[in-house]
Structure formats: C-alpha cells, structure tokens
Motif scaffolding. Structure first.
Motif, mmCIF file in Angstrom:
data_model
loop_
_atom_site.group_PDB
_atom_site.id
_atom_site.type_symbol
_atom_site.label_atom_id
_atom_site.label_comp_id
_atom_site.label_asym_id
_atom_site.label_seq_id
_atom_site.Cartn_x
_atom_site.Cartn_y
_atom_site.Cartn_z
ATOM 1 N N ASP A 50 18.251 -17.071 41.734
ATOM 2 C CA ASP A 50 18.414 -16.872 42.638
ATOM 3 C C ASP A 50 20.119 -17.864 42.194
ATOM 4 O O ASP A 50 21.070 -17.097 42.004
ATOM 5 C CB ASP A 50 19.084 -16.939 44.272
ATOM 6 C CG ASP A 50 17.055 -15.693 44.351
ATOM 7 O OD1 ASP A 50 17.075 -15.085 44.518
ATOM 8 O OD2 ASP A 50 17.138 -16.310 45.418
ATOM 9 N N TYR A 51 19.744 -19.026 42.113
ATOM 10 C CA TYR A 51 21.320 -19.621 41.582
ATOM 11 C C TYR A 51 21.485 -19.934 40.043
ATOM 12 O O TYR A 51 22.528 -19.340 39.978
ATOM 13 C CB TYR A 51 20.458 -21.203 41.616
ATOM 14 C CG TYR A 51 20.299 -22.244 42.857
ATOM 15 C CD1 TYR A 51 21.100 -21.739 44.129
ATOM 16 C CD2 TYR A 51 19.441 -23.250 42.870
ATOM 17 C CE1 TYR A 51 20.694 -22.359 45.072
ATOM 18 C CE2 TYR A 51 19.229 -23.794 43.868
ATOM 19 C CZ TYR A 51 19.683 -22.929 44.952
ATOM 20 O OH TYR A 51 19.537 -24.044 45.892
ATOM 21 N N THR A 52 20.424 -19.108 39.621
ATOM 22 C CA THR A 52 20.825 -18.663 38.120
ATOM 23 C C THR A 52 21.800 -17.342 37.749
ATOM 24 O O THR A 52 22.315 -16.785 37.193
ATOM 25 C CB THR A 52 19.883 -17.837 37.069
ATOM 26 O OG1 THR A 52 19.093 -19.547 36.683
ATOM 27 C CG2 THR A 52 19.959 -17.615 35.463
ATOM 28 N N GLN A 54 23.370 -15.679 40.427
ATOM 29 C CA GLN A 54 24.418 -16.191 41.563
ATOM 30 C C GLN A 54 25.538 -16.425 40.400
ATOM 31 O O GLN A 54 26.898 -16.734 40.184
ATOM 32 C CB GLN A 54 24.464 -17.604 42.153
ATOM 33 C CG GLN A 54 25.919 -17.198 43.140
ATOM 34 C CD GLN A 54 25.769 -18.536 44.087
ATOM 35 O OE1 GLN A 54 24.715 -19.317 44.258
ATOM 36 N NE2 GLN A 54 25.753 -18.423 45.269
ATOM 37 N N PHE A 55 24.717 -16.985 39.662
ATOM 38 C CA PHE A 55 26.078 -18.261 38.163
ATOM 39 C C PHE A 55 26.086 -17.664 37.191
ATOM 40 O O PHE A 55 27.810 -16.595 36.708
ATOM 41 C CB PHE A 55 24.919 -19.573 37.811
ATOM 42 C CG PHE A 55 25.907 -20.203 36.695
ATOM 43 C CD1 PHE A 55 27.129 -20.359 36.970
ATOM 44 C CD2 PHE A 55 25.376 -19.590 35.291
ATOM 45 C CE1 PHE A 55 28.030 -21.331 35.937
ATOM 46 C CE2 PHE A 55 26.423 -20.576 34.328
ATOM 47 C CZ PHE A 55 27.570 -20.834 35.055
ATOM 48 N N HIS A 57 26.731 -14.088 37.641
ATOM 49 C CA HIS A 57 28.043 -12.730 38.510
ATOM 50 C C HIS A 57 28.820 -13.706 38.608
ATOM 51 O O HIS A 57 30.146 -12.683 38.150
ATOM 52 C CB HIS A 57 27.119 -12.370 39.705
ATOM 53 C CG HIS A 57 25.884 -11.755 39.877
ATOM 54 N ND1 HIS A 57 26.041 -10.500 39.343
ATOM 55 C CD2 HIS A 57 24.487 -11.194 40.526
ATOM 56 C CE1 HIS A 57 25.199 -9.905 39.691
ATOM 57 N NE2 HIS A 57 24.513 -10.815 40.399
ATOM 58 N N PHE A 58 28.700 -14.478 38.518
ATOM 59 C CA PHE A 58 30.240 -16.110 38.884
ATOM 60 C C PHE A 58 30.592 -15.779 37.084
ATOM 61 O O PHE A 58 32.088 -15.822 36.931
ATOM 62 C CB PHE A 58 29.792 -16.876 39.127
ATOM 63 C CG PHE A 58 30.938 -17.914 38.474
ATOM 64 C CD1 PHE A 58 32.697 -18.113 39.228
ATOM 65 C CD2 PHE A 58 30.530 -18.914 37.555
ATOM 66 C CE1 PHE A 58 33.295 -19.606 38.300
ATOM 67 C CE2 PHE A 58 32.061 -19.856 37.278
ATOM 68 C CZ PHE A 58 33.071 -19.604 37.792
ATOM 69 N N PHE A 81 35.168 -12.498 44.240
ATOM 70 C CA PHE A 81 33.377 -12.249 42.939
ATOM 71 C C PHE A 81 32.754 -11.432 45.284
ATOM 72 O O PHE A 81 33.426 -11.795 46.226
ATOM 73 C CB PHE A 81 33.391 -13.426 43.606
ATOM 74 C CG PHE A 81 33.560 -14.579 42.859
ATOM 75 C CD1 PHE A 81 33.391 -14.682 41.275
ATOM 76 C CD2 PHE A 81 34.168 -15.423 43.200
ATOM 77 C CE1 PHE A 81 33.656 -15.366 40.060
ATOM 78 C CE2 PHE A 81 35.573 -15.963 41.808
ATOM 79 C CZ PHE A 81 34.863 -16.137 40.630
ATOM 80 N N ARG A 84 31.862 -12.561 48.607
ATOM 81 C CA ARG A 84 32.799 -13.763 49.182
ATOM 82 C C ARG A 84 34.129 -13.655 49.648
ATOM 83 O O ARG A 84 34.323 -12.669 48.626
ATOM 84 C CB ARG A 84 32.328 -14.711 47.789
ATOM 85 C CG ARG A 84 31.288 -15.452 47.656
ATOM 86 C CD ARG A 84 31.112 -16.074 46.071
ATOM 87 N NE ARG A 84 29.861 -17.066 46.397
ATOM 88 C CZ ARG A 84 29.746 -18.584 46.127
ATOM 89 N NH1 ARG A 84 30.308 -19.084 47.495
ATOM 90 N NH2 ARG A 84 28.256 -18.693 46.391
ATOM 91 N N CYS A 243 32.893 -23.672 39.735
ATOM 92 C CA CYS A 243 31.697 -23.722 40.388
ATOM 93 C C CYS A 243 30.906 -24.410 41.668
ATOM 94 O O CYS A 243 31.349 -24.420 42.683
ATOM 95 C CB CYS A 243 30.452 -24.189 39.360
ATOM 96 S SG CYS A 243 30.179 -22.577 38.192
ATOM 97 N N ILE A 248 29.167 -23.071 44.157
ATOM 98 C CA ILE A 248 27.944 -22.308 43.191
ATOM 99 C C ILE A 248 27.594 -23.452 42.564
ATOM 100 O O ILE A 248 27.973 -23.705 41.764
ATOM 101 C CB ILE A 248 28.339 -21.012 42.310
ATOM 102 C CG1 ILE A 248 29.308 -20.487 43.399
ATOM 103 C CG2 ILE A 248 27.812 -20.830 40.801
ATOM 104 C CD1 ILE A 248 30.024 -18.602 42.911
ATOM 105 N N TRP A 305 22.641 -9.758 35.749
ATOM 106 C CA TRP A 305 23.795 -9.465 36.506
ATOM 107 C C TRP A 305 24.730 -9.174 34.905
ATOM 108 O O TRP A 305 25.840 -8.981 35.991
ATOM 109 C CB TRP A 305 24.294 -10.780 36.566
ATOM 110 C CG TRP A 305 23.851 -11.657 35.562
ATOM 111 C CD1 TRP A 305 22.280 -12.846 35.760
ATOM 112 C CD2 TRP A 305 24.279 -12.448 34.560
ATOM 113 N NE1 TRP A 305 21.910 -13.637 34.697
ATOM 114 C CE2 TRP A 305 23.196 -13.816 34.387
ATOM 115 C CE3 TRP A 305 25.309 -12.718 33.576
ATOM 116 C CZ2 TRP A 305 22.929 -14.474 33.013
ATOM 117 C CZ3 TRP A 305 25.269 -13.224 32.699
ATOM 118 C CH2 TRP A 305 24.402 -14.215 32.268
#
Length: 315
Positions: A50-52, A54-55, A57-58, A81, A84, A243, A248, A305
């Motif tokens: 999930d963290y990966t 999200q990063f 997409h950022f 974003f 968000r 981040c 993030i 992503w």
C-alpha cells in the motif's frame, strides 16, 4: 555472546592492550550475522505494498503536472492528488508559495513578486530559470524507471540517452539501445507494456526542453553551483521533502526493486524466470530477495500505478 566473552577474556589475555577485546574477536574469525529487516506476514506485506502504490501514484502525478507547458507557465504549479484534499504547490526553493502579494507595501517589491511568479518570457531558458522543478521531475522519472525495470540506482543514474528500439517479449517489452546497427543494439532493460507510453513521453519532454544537448544521460541533472563527484548517488531530497509535507511514506530505490522482484516471484512462482528478468542468478534471488510469506499473496500488480498517469491499460 562472543562479544561478551571477549570483553571478559580480552583484558585477562593482554592487560596492557587498550582494545584487547577487539583483537580477540578478530582472532575468533566468526562473522557477526546480519539481522534481517524484512517484513513478515501477509498484513505487513499488504501494508508495505500500500505504501509503495501510494508513493508510485505520487510520482506519477508529479510527472503529469511538470510538463513543459507548466514549467513555462505561472508559479506555483499546483499538483492535485487523487483521494487527497491537499494540493502540492511546486516552485523553486527560494519562492514562498504562501506569500500574500497584496500585503506587500512597497510597489517595486510587489511588482518583482508578480514578475517572479509570471509566465517565463520566450527568450528565457526554462532549464536555468526553473532548474529545481526540472530536476524534480527527472528524479521522479528515475524512481519510476527503477520500479519498472528493477535496475539499481548506480546503473540508472549513468544510463546513456539514445534511440531505443522496442521488441515485444510475451507481456513485456525488451528495450534495446540502438548504438550498433549491425548488432541491432545492446539490450538495456525490460519494461512492462503499460510503461512504454509513459517512457516515450518522458523522452519527448527531454527533447522539448533540450536537456539532452548538455547532458547525454537518460536521467540528467542540472547543477546550479557545485557539481558532486561522479560516484555520488542521488539522495532525492526534494522527493523526500514533498512526501513529508503530504504525509506519504518515501520508498527508496532498493525497496522499489525488492518489491518488484518479490511480486514477480510470487506471481510466476518461477525463480529462474524471475532471476533472468532481475539480472540475478536464481541462488542470489532466493537468498537476497525472497521473503517468507504465509497465506495468499496480494494480487495487485507492481505496475498498476503507471497507467493511471499515462492513460494506458493495466492489463
């Protein structure tokens, strides 16, 4: 346990030596085992994925926002974003995005603030005027490239820019750098189909800004003052700062590579095939990258992503 014994026996064996315990450890020739920092269990793996994502997409949103037109346009550049409410405002580091220009009492200072934030004139080179923003997109593109190809950071930072030939290999594209026509180029890396459009747009962006005229690397860097040594690796300070501002989790290049390789290994269940794509031997792959899992792994692909920013399909 050995270190504790050395602390006790070292001064007894040689009372005059100031570091007898260290010498005793060296004589023992027993290496200290490295503690594994890998996450274990299904929930920990899903959380890291999930963290990966999200990063990822950022990074994709940064690349979509920092087009050549936006870089020539007014400042700051707002990056929305998905999911968000907070928008990221991008500008060179010396620019205060929260400044209320109407509150500036001096007329000449107010005009200067408006001029700095206005569109760039046609005769101004965007690479020099807004170098931090140009470098920001190149940094984001490099991290996306590492996540998609599995190439390590030291290789990616010095990868030469050139013409590329795309060769289809099952679900992937084998990319060859066209340097020697008789040999049909040298194989450089393997990417997913959905990444091709994104990568092609990045190359067009480099050409539009004429960045490759001064730096022939695929991921060039524009330096305003001091040039770091050639062996220095990018630290991605601006990516980390943004981040933190957005809350993030930053995912480094090593973790991006490990996530990709572990996902490939779980999906294919073929260590030989995965090792070939990752440019490792099967023994190295299983020793370094394989992580013990229990239960069913996540089925979300590591490339998911990239198409969202490019408009491609995730199939």
């Amino acid at each position: 346990m050995l270190a504790v014994l050395a602390q006790v026996l070292g001064p007894i064996c040689d009372p005059d030596a100031p570091f007898a315990n260290r010498a005793l450890l060296d004589l023992a020739s027993i290496d200290k085992k490295k503690r594994s920092k890998r996450t274990r269990g299904v929930q920990a793996d899903k959380q890291r994925l999930d963290y990966t994502f999200q990063f990822g997409h950022f990074l994709a949103d940064l690349c979509s926002a920092l087009t050549a037109k936006a870089l020539h346009g007014p400042l700051p550049i707002e990056v929305p974003f998905a999911g968000r409410e907070k928008k990221l405002q991008l500008a060179p580091t010396q620019l205060n995005c929260n400044l209320d220009i109407a509150s500036i009492p001096e007329k000449h200072s107010r005009k200067r603030a408006l001029r700095v934030r206005a569109d760039l004139p046609q005769d101004i080179d965007v690479k020099e005027a807004r170098a931090p923003l140009v470098n920001l997109r190149i940094s984001a593109e490099m991290l996306i490239f590492i996540a998609q190809t599995g190439m390590n950071l030291a290789q990616a930072k010095d990868l030469p820019r050139g013409s590329y030939r795309w060769q289809v290999d099952d679900e992937n594209y084998l990319v060859r750098g066209v340097y020697k026509p008789r040999r049909q180029g040298i194989a450089r890396f393997v990417v997913f189909r959905s990444y091709r459009d994104h990568f092609t747009r990045y190359l067009a962006w480099l050409d539009e800004l004429k960045i490759s005229e001064t730096d022939d690397r695929l991921f060039p860097v524009i330096y305003s003052d001091q040039v770091p040594p050639a062996y220095a690796l990018p630290a991605f300070h601006n990516i980390r700062r943004h981040c933190r501002d957005l809350g993030i989790s930053y995912v480094g290049s090593r973790d991006l590579r490990r996530t990709r390789i572990n996902w490939l290994l779980r999906r294919s269940r073929d260590p030989g095939l995965t090792a070939d794509m990752a440019a490792h031997t099967a023994e190295t792959l299983l020793r370094v990258y394989e992580e013990a899992r229990c239960g069913q792994p996540s089925r979300q692909p590591v490339r998911a992503w990239c198409p969202r920013a490019t408009g491609g399909n995730s199939s």
